[in-house]
Scaffold this motif. Structure first.
Motif, short mmCIF file in Angstrom:
data_model
loop_
_atom_site.label_atom_id
_atom_site.label_comp_id
_atom_site.label_asym_id
_atom_site.label_seq_id
_atom_site.Cartn_x
_atom_site.Cartn_y
_atom_site.Cartn_z
N ALA A 1 8.07 -12.52 -13.04
CA ALA A 1 6.95 -12.98 -12.50
C ALA A 1 5.76 -13.49 -13.41
O ALA A 1 5.57 -13.32 -14.43
CB ALA A 1 6.29 -11.59 -12.00
N ARG A 2 5.05 -14.69 -12.67
CA ARG A 2 4.17 -15.57 -13.49
C ARG A 2 3.39 -15.78 -12.63
O ARG A 2 3.23 -15.73 -11.37
CB ARG A 2 4.96 -16.76 -13.94
CG ARG A 2 6.14 -16.85 -14.50
CD ARG A 2 6.57 -17.69 -15.90
NE ARG A 2 6.98 -16.96 -16.93
CZ ARG A 2 6.42 -16.53 -18.17
NH1 ARG A 2 5.46 -17.02 -18.41
NH2 ARG A 2 7.16 -15.87 -18.88
N ILE B 1 7.83 -16.43 -8.74
CA ILE B 1 8.99 -16.06 -9.34
C ILE B 1 10.03 -17.05 -9.16
O ILE B 1 9.97 -17.33 -7.98
CB ILE B 1 9.63 -14.65 -8.90
CG1 ILE B 1 8.61 -13.42 -9.23
CG2 ILE B 1 10.91 -14.51 -9.81
CD1 ILE B 1 9.33 -12.30 -8.63
N HIS B 2 10.37 -17.79 -10.06
CA HIS B 2 11.16 -19.08 -10.15
C HIS B 2 10.47 -20.00 -9.18
O HIS B 2 11.03 -20.54 -8.32
CB HIS B 2 12.55 -18.85 -9.50
CG HIS B 2 13.28 -17.78 -10.29
ND1 HIS B 2 12.97 -17.68 -11.78
CD2 HIS B 2 14.12 -16.80 -9.92
CE1 HIS B 2 13.88 -16.53 -12.24
NE2 HIS B 2 14.48 -16.02 -11.29
N GLY B 3 9.20 -20.11 -9.29
CA GLY B 3 8.42 -21.32 -8.53
C GLY B 3 8.07 -20.80 -6.97
O GLY B 3 7.47 -21.56 -6.10
N ILE C 1 14.80 -11.75 -4.69
CA ILE C 1 14.98 -12.21 -6.05
C ILE C 1 16.06 -11.21 -6.64
O ILE C 1 16.86 -11.85 -7.32
CB ILE C 1 13.68 -12.44 -6.67
CG1 ILE C 1 12.75 -13.66 -5.87
CG2 ILE C 1 13.64 -12.49 -8.29
CD1 ILE C 1 13.18 -14.66 -6.43
N SER C 2 15.54 -9.90 -6.69
CA SER C 2 16.38 -9.15 -7.52
C SER C 2 17.74 -8.64 -7.01
O SER C 2 18.25 -7.93 -7.64
CB SER C 2 15.46 -7.81 -7.86
OG SER C 2 15.15 -7.28 -6.93
N GLY C 3 17.66 -8.61 -5.54
CA GLY C 3 18.95 -8.08 -5.03
C GLY C 3 18.83 -6.78 -4.65
O GLY C 3 19.74 -6.06 -4.33
N PRO D 1 9.50 -21.53 3.33
CA PRO D 1 10.37 -21.72 2.09
C PRO D 1 9.89 -21.39 0.66
O PRO D 1 10.78 -21.34 -0.18
CB PRO D 1 10.88 -23.15 2.33
CG PRO D 1 9.80 -23.96 3.07
CD PRO D 1 9.21 -23.13 3.92
N PHE D 2 8.72 -21.72 0.63
CA PHE D 2 8.18 -21.47 -0.98
C PHE D 2 7.86 -20.14 -1.23
O PHE D 2 7.16 -19.79 -2.23
CB PHE D 2 7.05 -22.50 -1.04
CG PHE D 2 7.38 -23.93 -0.96
CD1 PHE D 2 8.35 -24.48 -1.86
CD2 PHE D 2 7.13 -24.68 -0.04
CE1 PHE D 2 8.73 -25.72 -1.55
CE2 PHE D 2 7.30 -26.20 0.48
CZ PHE D 2 8.00 -26.62 -0.50
N ALA D 3 7.98 -19.19 -0.31
CA ALA D 3 7.77 -17.80 -0.45
C ALA D 3 9.10 -16.96 -0.60
O ALA D 3 10.01 -17.26 -0.08
CB ALA D 3 7.03 -17.25 0.59
N THR D 4 8.78 -16.00 -1.36
CA THR D 4 10.00 -15.10 -1.33
C THR D 4 9.59 -13.84 -1.49
O THR D 4 8.43 -13.24 -1.50
CB THR D 4 11.03 -15.42 -2.61
OG1 THR D 4 12.21 -14.82 -2.32
CG2 THR D 4 10.45 -15.36 -3.69
#
Lengths: 306, 306
Positions: free
Chosen positions: A162-163, A172-174, A219-221, A211-214
């Motif tokens: 996380a950034r 996370i990854h953009g 992310i972590s599965g 699409p730019f959200a997650t």
């Protein structure tokens, strides 16, 4: 009563008799039965038999009694229009520092720049009422502190990279997993309250048109316990905000950011600025070098990494 | 209707007939008579005779119709508990930029650091609702702007040597004539409103137990028209706050201050700092050199010149 009752049930894998619970907790067996019924209605899977009660599974819902040390300061709603609006009313009425308003879903969740915040089940949506003893000019440090602590807790508790995107989105990854919105009131030279609303895409799915959200789960599965995460985050943040060296939080924030060094485009009501993000000044303003080589300080706006 | 009626009466030294007023203003003679009665009840000395009406003297009261270009944004009260409280309610309900709440006297006037502001008749007590398009971190500039413009207006309009004591008291020859109190609310990254309450000891007397306070009348030996002064001050301030170079107001403020270069003692809830006041930083913090030679930035507190 609920935290003590849950504690006993969790410590016993087998059935616990109503009589034992009644003795332990000093209330009637009918009272025990009523509490059990309420917990079942809240989603706790509690089996009852002639031998007593057995807790099979708890829901991952941040009910106030699941954060027992904070219970009296937590206001929990199955659904709310916006935790920001409820928190503002509570703050104006004088609720204590670190009051937390949580909603499982929001019908009118708010984001920055007057946008909606979609709040489906499985996410974590809450507003903190903070009452730091600082002048209004220092209030952005609280936002930066919250963003830093949130990124660090996501890294260490959920194991994700996380950034922070300036000023306080978490990527996370953009891709965006969290947003933050703050409101402040100050009287004289003192902050009365800073309310920080946080939405985290934790275990929820997201509409395909974003699409730019997650989410952390995507992310972590795997799912991350929302109630355990919230408890951890609140403990860390309360500790950080109350430190006398609050201004050094800008330096900490910089260690967690995805924005510095990037080409950025900042869009605000005032216009658009493009350039390279060089630094964040002690007030939280982003220092950008524009195409003509000049430095520009930007206090607010939507930041896009380009 | 009142501004137009007063204008005609002021332009005519002699009696003006009810018929002429009725024709001019397009209302019935009965309506004219009712307005005259209301003005008389407000303290206007208007003689009436079979020849008509004649204005002998107007009270020096900042009634909304005495500031005709601002009339719709002025809320006037003979007496109010606190103009700050009324202004806050108006601001939260969405009143426009540069709304002004005026009270001839206040029963619970408030000052900085939770103190009372004694508000006898003859002083000027008002709260401005300002809605500058700035982030919260810049809001102190509005207070510094108001203090600077107030000192300059007192100098040029009342002919007194008004100086600002950090952050925003006005002193004349070391004695306090005005105090300022601000409240702010911000949502997201934008100020919703900054309310600035100002009390000016204009033509009032002061209780003998306040030896460090004085009034413009005591200093200059003559009364200063409160309504003309207020109109002038509001025009100047509105112009200054809306300038894009708002941050340069700190430099202007420094030209009007009595604090820089002085030995000071700053008392706040956090403690006491003593030293020499060297500068004011771009955020409005006072830079003090303490006895051990170190520099300290102070964001708020009561400042005493020692």
């Amino acid at each position: 009563m609920k935290p003590q009752l849950l504690k006993i049930l969790r410590e016993n894998k087998d059935f616990v008799s109503g009589e034992a619970l009644s003795k332990h907790l000093g209330v009637s067996r009918v009272a025990i039965w009523k509490h059990i019924q309420k917990l079942q209605a809240c989603g706790y899977d509690i089996h009852s038999s002639p031998k007593g009660y057995r807790l099979v599974q708890s829901p991952d819902t941040p009910f106030p009694w699941e954060l027992p040390e904070r219970e009296s300061r937590i206001h929990f709603f199955d659904t709310a229009s916006s935790t920001m609006d409820i928190a503002r009313e509570l703050a104006r009425k004088g609720c204590p520092d670190f009051t937390v308003v949580i909603a499982e879903t929001q019908t009118r969740g708010r984001g920055r720049m007057d946008r909606n915040w979609i709040s489906p089940e499985g996410g974590l949506y809450f507003t903190l009422v903070l009452r730091p003893h600082i002048p209004p000019v220092m209030s952005p440090l609280v936002n930066f502190g919250a963003a830093f602590v949130l990124a660090r807790t996501l890294q260490e508790f959920c194991g994700v990279d996380a950034r922070v995107k300036w000023p306080n989105d978490i990527l996370i990854h953009g891709r965006k997993v969290s947003g933050m919105l703050s409101e402040m009131e100050a009287a004289g030279d003192q902050v009365s309250f800073v309310n920080i609303g946080i939405g985290i895409n934790m275990n929820n799915d997201l509409p395909p048109d974003l699409p730019f959200a997650t989410s952390i789960k995507n992310i972590s599965g795997k799912t991350c316990s929302r109630k355990a995460f919230l408890s951890e985050f609140l403990d860390r943040l309360e500790n950080r905000i109350h430190q006398p060296d609050l201004p050094t939080v800008i330096a900490e924030w910089k260690t967690c950011t995805a924005t510095l060094g990037q080409q950025v485009r900042i869009v605000s009501h005032q216009g658009v600025t493009e350039g390279k993000a060089l630094d964040v000044d002690p007030n939280g303003a982003l220092v950008v070098r524009t195409a003509d080589g000049s430095l520009k300080k930007i206090y607010y706006g939507d930041c896009f990494h380009t």
